[in-house]
Design an enzyme around this catalytic site. Structure first.
Site, PDB file in Angstrom:
ATOM      1  N   TYR A  87      43.772  18.778  38.678  1.00  0.00           N
ATOM      2  CA  TYR A  87      43.486  19.913  39.556  1.00  0.00           C
ATOM      3  C   TYR A  87      44.793  20.377  40.195  1.00  0.00           C
ATOM      4  O   TYR A  87      45.859  20.199  39.610  1.00  0.00           O
ATOM      5  CB  TYR A  87      42.379  19.517  40.559  1.00  0.00           C
ATOM      6  CG  TYR A  87      41.796  20.738  41.179  1.00  0.00           C
ATOM      7  CD1 TYR A  87      41.256  21.746  40.369  1.00  0.00           C
ATOM      8  CD2 TYR A  87      41.828  20.944  42.542  1.00  0.00           C
ATOM      9  CE1 TYR A  87      40.779  22.915  40.925  1.00  0.00           C
ATOM     10  CE2 TYR A  87      41.348  22.115  43.102  1.00  0.00           C
ATOM     11  CZ  TYR A  87      40.831  23.096  42.278  1.00  0.00           C
ATOM     12  OH  TYR A  87      40.374  24.256  42.828  1.00  0.00           O
ATOM     13  N   ARG A 139      42.263  36.058  40.287  1.00  0.00           N
ATOM     14  CA  ARG A 139      43.156  35.502  41.323  1.00  0.00           C
ATOM     15  C   ARG A 139      43.124  33.984  41.220  1.00  0.00           C
ATOM     16  O   ARG A 139      42.400  33.312  41.924  1.00  0.00           O
ATOM     17  CB  ARG A 139      42.701  35.973  42.716  1.00  0.00           C
ATOM     18  CG  ARG A 139      43.785  35.903  43.765  1.00  0.00           C
ATOM     19  CD  ARG A 139      43.454  34.933  44.906  1.00  0.00           C
ATOM     20  NE  ARG A 139      43.209  33.569  44.456  1.00  0.00           N
ATOM     21  CZ  ARG A 139      42.307  32.747  44.981  1.00  0.00           C
ATOM     22  NH1 ARG A 139      41.528  33.128  45.943  1.00  0.00           N
ATOM     23  NH2 ARG A 139      42.161  31.512  44.538  1.00  0.00           N
ATOM     24  N   LYS A 157      37.580  22.061  38.327  1.00  0.00           N
ATOM     25  CA  LYS A 157      36.634  21.898  39.445  1.00  0.00           C
ATOM     26  C   LYS A 157      35.455  21.045  39.006  1.00  0.00           C
ATOM     27  O   LYS A 157      34.978  20.178  39.748  1.00  0.00           O
ATOM     28  CB  LYS A 157      36.112  23.268  39.888  1.00  0.00           C
ATOM     29  CG  LYS A 157      37.140  24.041  40.664  1.00  0.00           C
ATOM     30  CD  LYS A 157      36.685  24.321  42.081  1.00  0.00           C
ATOM     31  CE  LYS A 157      37.886  24.497  42.964  1.00  0.00           C
ATOM     32  NZ  LYS A 157      37.699  25.146  44.215  1.00  0.00           N
ATOM     33  N   GLU A 228      34.401  31.404  41.569  1.00  0.00           N
ATOM     34  CA  GLU A 228      35.681  30.744  41.747  1.00  0.00           C
ATOM     35  C   GLU A 228      36.829  31.658  41.365  1.00  0.00           C
ATOM     36  O   GLU A 228      36.833  32.235  40.279  1.00  0.00           O
ATOM     37  CB  GLU A 228      35.674  29.504  40.829  1.00  0.00           C
ATOM     38  CG  GLU A 228      36.876  28.635  40.943  1.00  0.00           C
ATOM     39  CD  GLU A 228      36.993  28.009  42.324  1.00  0.00           C
ATOM     40  OE1 GLU A 228      35.964  27.616  42.896  1.00  0.00           O
ATOM     41  OE2 GLU A 228      38.128  27.926  42.813  1.00  0.00           O
ATOM     42  N   ASP A 229      37.794  31.796  42.258  1.00  0.00           N
ATOM     43  CA  ASP A 229      39.032  32.519  41.959  1.00  0.00           C
ATOM     44  C   ASP A 229      38.819  33.941  41.432  1.00  0.00           C
ATOM     45  O   ASP A 229      39.502  34.381  40.501  1.00  0.00           O
ATOM     46  CB  ASP A 229      39.940  31.689  41.041  1.00  0.00           C
ATOM     47  CG  ASP A 229      40.638  30.577  41.840  1.00  0.00           C
ATOM     48  OD1 ASP A 229      40.317  30.400  43.023  1.00  0.00           O
ATOM     49  OD2 ASP A 229      41.512  29.893  41.272  1.00  0.00           O
ATOM     50  N   ASP A 251      33.477  29.180  46.612  1.00  0.00           N
ATOM     51  CA  ASP A 251      34.222  28.058  47.164  1.00  0.00           C
ATOM     52  C   ASP A 251      35.479  28.503  47.910  1.00  0.00           C
ATOM     53  O   ASP A 251      35.863  27.899  48.913  1.00  0.00           O
ATOM     54  CB  ASP A 251      34.595  27.103  46.031  1.00  0.00           C
ATOM     55  CG  ASP A 251      35.159  25.821  46.579  1.00  0.00           C
ATOM     56  OD1 ASP A 251      34.548  25.268  47.505  1.00  0.00           O
ATOM     57  OD2 ASP A 251      36.222  25.391  46.108  1.00  0.00           O
ATOM     58  N   ASP A 252      36.115  29.557  47.412  1.00  0.00           N
ATOM     59  CA  ASP A 252      37.351  30.020  48.055  1.00  0.00           C
ATOM     60  C   ASP A 252      37.077  30.512  49.467  1.00  0.00           C
ATOM     61  O   ASP A 252      37.923  30.406  50.349  1.00  0.00           O
ATOM     62  CB  ASP A 252      37.986  31.152  47.236  1.00  0.00           C
ATOM     63  CG  ASP A 252      38.194  30.733  45.802  1.00  0.00           C
ATOM     64  OD1 ASP A 252      38.890  29.745  45.592  1.00  0.00           O
ATOM     65  OD2 ASP A 252      37.609  31.364  44.896  1.00  0.00           O
ATOM     66  N   ASN A 392      48.117  27.153  47.720  1.00  0.00           N
ATOM     67  CA  ASN A 392      48.344  26.428  46.474  1.00  0.00           C
ATOM     68  C   ASN A 392      48.947  27.362  45.431  1.00  0.00           C
ATOM     69  O   ASN A 392      48.734  28.557  45.525  1.00  0.00           O
ATOM     70  CB  ASN A 392      47.000  25.921  45.928  1.00  0.00           C
ATOM     71  CG  ASN A 392      46.538  24.683  46.643  1.00  0.00           C
ATOM     72  OD1 ASN A 392      47.313  23.807  46.948  1.00  0.00           O
ATOM     73  ND2 ASN A 392      45.246  24.634  46.920  1.00  0.00           N
TER      74      ASN A 392
HETATM   75  P1  NAD Z   1      43.338  36.329  48.712  1.00  0.00           P
HETATM   76  O1  NAD Z   1      44.018  37.053  47.630  1.00  0.00           O
HETATM   77  O2  NAD Z   1      41.912  36.624  48.997  1.00  0.00           O
HETATM   78  O3  NAD Z   1      44.152  36.539  50.083  1.00  0.00           O
HETATM   79  C1  NAD Z   1      45.536  36.515  50.190  1.00  0.00           C
HETATM   80  C2  NAD Z   1      45.886  37.224  51.495  1.00  0.00           C
HETATM   81  O4  NAD Z   1      47.269  37.043  51.746  1.00  0.00           O
HETATM   82  C3  NAD Z   1      45.623  38.714  51.491  1.00  0.00           C
HETATM   83  O5  NAD Z   1      44.957  39.056  52.667  1.00  0.00           O
HETATM   84  C4  NAD Z   1      47.019  39.325  51.502  1.00  0.00           C
HETATM   85  O6  NAD Z   1      47.074  40.547  52.223  1.00  0.00           O
HETATM   86  C5  NAD Z   1      47.789  38.265  52.239  1.00  0.00           C
HETATM   87  N1  NAD Z   1      49.221  38.363  52.001  1.00  0.00           N
HETATM   88  C6  NAD Z   1      49.881  38.591  50.843  1.00  0.00           C
HETATM   89  N2  NAD Z   1      51.211  38.644  51.065  1.00  0.00           N
HETATM   90  C7  NAD Z   1      51.384  38.436  52.385  1.00  0.00           C
HETATM   91  C8  NAD Z   1      52.526  38.379  53.234  1.00  0.00           C
HETATM   92  N3  NAD Z   1      53.753  38.534  52.732  1.00  0.00           N
HETATM   93  N4  NAD Z   1      52.332  38.142  54.536  1.00  0.00           N
HETATM   94  C9  NAD Z   1      51.106  37.981  55.048  1.00  0.00           C
HETATM   95  N5  NAD Z   1      49.976  38.023  54.294  1.00  0.00           N
HETATM   96  C10 NAD Z   1      50.124  38.248  52.988  1.00  0.00           C
HETATM   97  O7  NAD Z   1      43.522  34.790  48.393  1.00  0.00           O
HETATM   98  P2  NAD Z   1      42.747  33.553  49.062  1.00  0.00           P
HETATM   99  O8  NAD Z   1      41.573  33.181  48.255  1.00  0.00           O
HETATM  100  O9  NAD Z   1      42.544  33.817  50.477  1.00  0.00           O
HETATM  101  O10 NAD Z   1      43.816  32.393  48.816  1.00  0.00           O
HETATM  102  C11 NAD Z   1      45.088  32.456  49.433  1.00  0.00           C
HETATM  103  C12 NAD Z   1      45.829  31.160  49.192  1.00  0.00           C
HETATM  104  O11 NAD Z   1      45.102  30.083  49.769  1.00  0.00           O
HETATM  105  C13 NAD Z   1      46.028  30.785  47.728  1.00  0.00           C
HETATM  106  O12 NAD Z   1      47.284  30.192  47.576  1.00  0.00           O
HETATM  107  C14 NAD Z   1      44.973  29.741  47.473  1.00  0.00           C
HETATM  108  O13 NAD Z   1      45.343  28.830  46.461  1.00  0.00           O
HETATM  109  C15 NAD Z   1      44.955  29.059  48.818  1.00  0.00           C
HETATM  110  N6  NAD Z   1      43.698  28.353  49.043  1.00  0.00           N
HETATM  111  C16 NAD Z   1      43.770  27.029  49.334  1.00  0.00           C
HETATM  112  C17 NAD Z   1      42.606  26.320  49.533  1.00  0.00           C
HETATM  113  C18 NAD Z   1      42.652  24.872  49.879  1.00  0.00           C
HETATM  114  O14 NAD Z   1      41.649  24.191  49.713  1.00  0.00           O
HETATM  115  N7  NAD Z   1      43.736  24.363  50.376  1.00  0.00           N
HETATM  116  C19 NAD Z   1      41.375  26.945  49.413  1.00  0.00           C
HETATM  117  C20 NAD Z   1      41.345  28.319  49.124  1.00  0.00           C
HETATM  118  C21 NAD Z   1      42.524  29.016  48.939  1.00  0.00           C
END
Ligand code: NAD
Length: 531
Positions: A87, A139, A157, A228-229, A251-252, A392
């Site tokens: 993962y 995504r 997953k 997912e994603d 899940d996200d 991530n």
């Molecule tokens: P998403 O695409 O829905 O959201 C990303 C957000 O970041 C958007 O609102 C975008 O406007 C913003 N963004 C982009 N560039 C930016 C910048 N320079 N400054 C400020 N904001 C900015 O994606 P998501 O599903 O919310 O996921 C985001 C990240 O979180 C990914 O890396 C994902 O892998 C990670 N994530 C981690 C976990 C975990 O369990 N740790 C869970 C879900 C998502």
């Protein structure tokens, strides 16, 4: 020979002499009979000689294709070592290289050319699926549009569902909805295996996904479908469209919310704060950020805050700066957090200095965004600042564990989205743990399947968050760990599943009466990888 080639039945060199005799396997295997323990050892010895994580990923995939029980035994017994390979973070690279490393298909690929025939295609799946993880690859982690290459994510997953919560592998079905890709590199890649055309959009996309949703529920009645994603314009839309009529979750949005809330509960046990008194600043305003903010808002209200107070404790910064009321073109999911009486702020550090948050949560996939100045500012404002760098894969993490501790003089209450080694600082050893939704979704899925719940509700994620936080011991907190150790994951998942199933029974969502002991019900359905 058929038996040796069926991963669900194959035991390889562990078939006993009697089985070899009875099943016509004599002569088809080398004579020595190995125990499963020796087979596991051999897999690990081989794995550890491989120079890169990607090669380890390929080797583990091949094992998964040969011998499912052995694959899961290796994963379950060595989860700390293996989870980062099957993962995040390695799965991100595996998706990027999917066309190159592809050996055998796993899961189902349903492309927009299959329109009108999706139900018939799903009939080709030979097992009775109860759990589908589906992506359209737009995504993938923080890596953007990877099209059909995104299949690595549902596969990964679902492996965690079986390893971490014992959902039987036969019940798990990974699916990619291949609606094309807008990724130029992939469109020009001779090894790309998906449709080489631009993404379907608008009504054509919606009706395609709708056909899939109808077909999946008809072919596999009662199936739990995890989105997912998906990119956030589709993710929110799909969740809202289906959550009240089908057994679905994202899940996200929801899993991430629960894991982050659990981490906040743990952090507050250390610094003695109350959730309703926190001021949380998110870097990112997408699925993860607004999902977390929504659940935190509900949890603050459960502590007695009014909705207005709770909402105003959560602030979002996106790529265009602080989300405030009156900013043009804000998408619907951000509106709850577009606060009034606050001038726009362009950058994160100024937002910290202005809003004085007690916690920052990074979910923007902008690697290194928690700069030393950001971390120092949080340390100047708070005795024990809460710093969650959840993006991530590792390249997208807002800061490393070492930086989080170093620039806050070891005072940060830290969680990360990717694994980091313990950090030694000023005579203390900090053990950062992953605020990764892999603590949540396996248990939630098991609970939903065990209770045969018709829906997946926010109350279930709230219950999951509380349960996960309850699993964190004083000894974990003392070393800076806001989550339980990963090797305890099956025990944690059982507790989460029981809490989720309880909600299903109490709310009349379950199919059938509540059993005397919900935990027993959950445990009785768990898959144990053994021969
Ligand atoms: P998403 O695409 O829905 O959201 C990303 C957000 O970041 C958007 O609102 C975008 O406007 C913003 N963004 C982009 N560039 C930016 C910048 N320079 N400054 C400020 N904001 C900015 O994606 P998501 O599903 O919310 O996921 C985001 C990240 O979180 C990914 O890396 C994902 O892998 C990670 N994530 C981690 C976990 C975990 O369990 N740790 C869970 C879900 C998502």
């Amino acid at each position: 020979m058929t038996l040796l080639r069926d991963p669900l039945l194959n035991k390889g060199t562990a078939f006993t002499a009697q089985e070899r005799h009875e099943l016509g396997l004599r002569g088809l295997l080398p004579p020595c009979v190995l125990t499963m323990e020796t087979q596991v050892e051999r897999v690990l010895v081989n794995l550890r000689t491989l120079p890169t994580d990607l090669e380890k990923y390929v080797a583990l995939n091949a094992l998964h294709d040969r011998n499912e029980a052995l694959f899961f035994r290796v994963v379950v017994d060595n989860i700390d070592e293996i989870q980062p390979i099957i993962y995040t973070p390695t799965v991100g690279l595996a998706c990027q290289k999917y066309g190159l490393i592809f050996q055998r298909p796993r899961g189902m690929f349903i492309s927009s050319r299959d329109r009108g025939q999706i139900a018939a295609i799903l009939e080709n799946w030979p097992y009775p699926a109860k759990l589908i993880v589906v992506t359209d690859g737009e995504r993938i982690l923080g890596l953007g549009d990877l099209g059909a290459n995104g299949m690595g994510i549902p596969v990964g997953k679902l492996s965690l569902y079986s390893a971490c919560a014992g959902v039987h592998p036969e019940l798990c079905l990974p699916i990619v909805l291949d609606v094309g890709t807008n990724n130029e590199e992939l469109l020009n890649d001779p090894y790309y295996l998906g449709l080489c055309e631009r993404r379907l959009t608008g009504e054509a996309y919606d009706s395609f996904v709708d056909e899939f949703m109808v077909a999946a529920r008809k072919t596999f009645p009662g199936v739990l479908i995890q989105f997912e994603d998906f990119a956030n314009h589709s993710a929110f839309k799909l969740l809202h469209k289906y959550r009240d009529e089908a057994c679905v979750f994202n899940d996200d949005i929801q899993g991430t919310a629960a894991v982050a809330l659990a981490g906040l509960f743990s952090a507050l046990r250390v610094n003695g704060g109350k959730l309703r008194d926190q001021r949380i600043l998110f870097l990112g305003a997408g699925e993860a950020a607004t999902g977390i903010a929504d659940l935190v808002t509900s949890a603050m209200m459960a502590e007695g805050a009014s909705e207005a107070e709770a909402l105003r404790s959560n602030w979002l910064v996106d790529s265009r700066g602080l989300v405030v009321s009156g900013r043009e073109g804000l998408s619907g999911h951000k509106l709850r957090y577009a606060h009034t009486d606050q001038a726009p702020i362009a950058d994160f550090l100024t937002a910290i200095k202005t809003l004085k948050p007690t916690a920052i949560i990074g979910v923007a996939a902008v690697g290194g965004a928690f700069t030393p100045d950001v971390l120092k500012a949080m340390a100047a404002l708070n005795e024990q600042p809460i710093v969650f760098a959840l993006s991530n894969p590792t390249s997208k993490a807002e800061c490393s564990a070492e930086d989080a501790y170093r620039y806050t003089e070891g005072r940060a209450l830290f969680a990360c989205g990717s694994p980091y080694d313990p950090v030694k600082l000023n005579g203390r050893t900090f053990v950062p743990r992953q605020g990764n939704n892999s603590y949540i979704f396996p248990g939630v899925g098991l609970g939903v399947i065990a209770s045969r719940s018709r829906l997946v509700t926010d109350e279930m994620f709230m219950a999951a968050a509380h349960t996960l936080a309850d699993c964190v011991g004083k000894e974990d907190l003392a070393q800076g760990s806001l989550y339980p150790a990963l090797p305890r994951i099956r025990e944690v998942s059982v507790r989460i599943a029981a809490a989720v199933a309880d909600v299903a029974f109490q709310r009349g969502l379950a199919d059938g009466p509540a059993p005397n002991d919900v935990k027993d019900l959950v445990q009785s359905q768990m898959y144990e990888p053994k021969y």
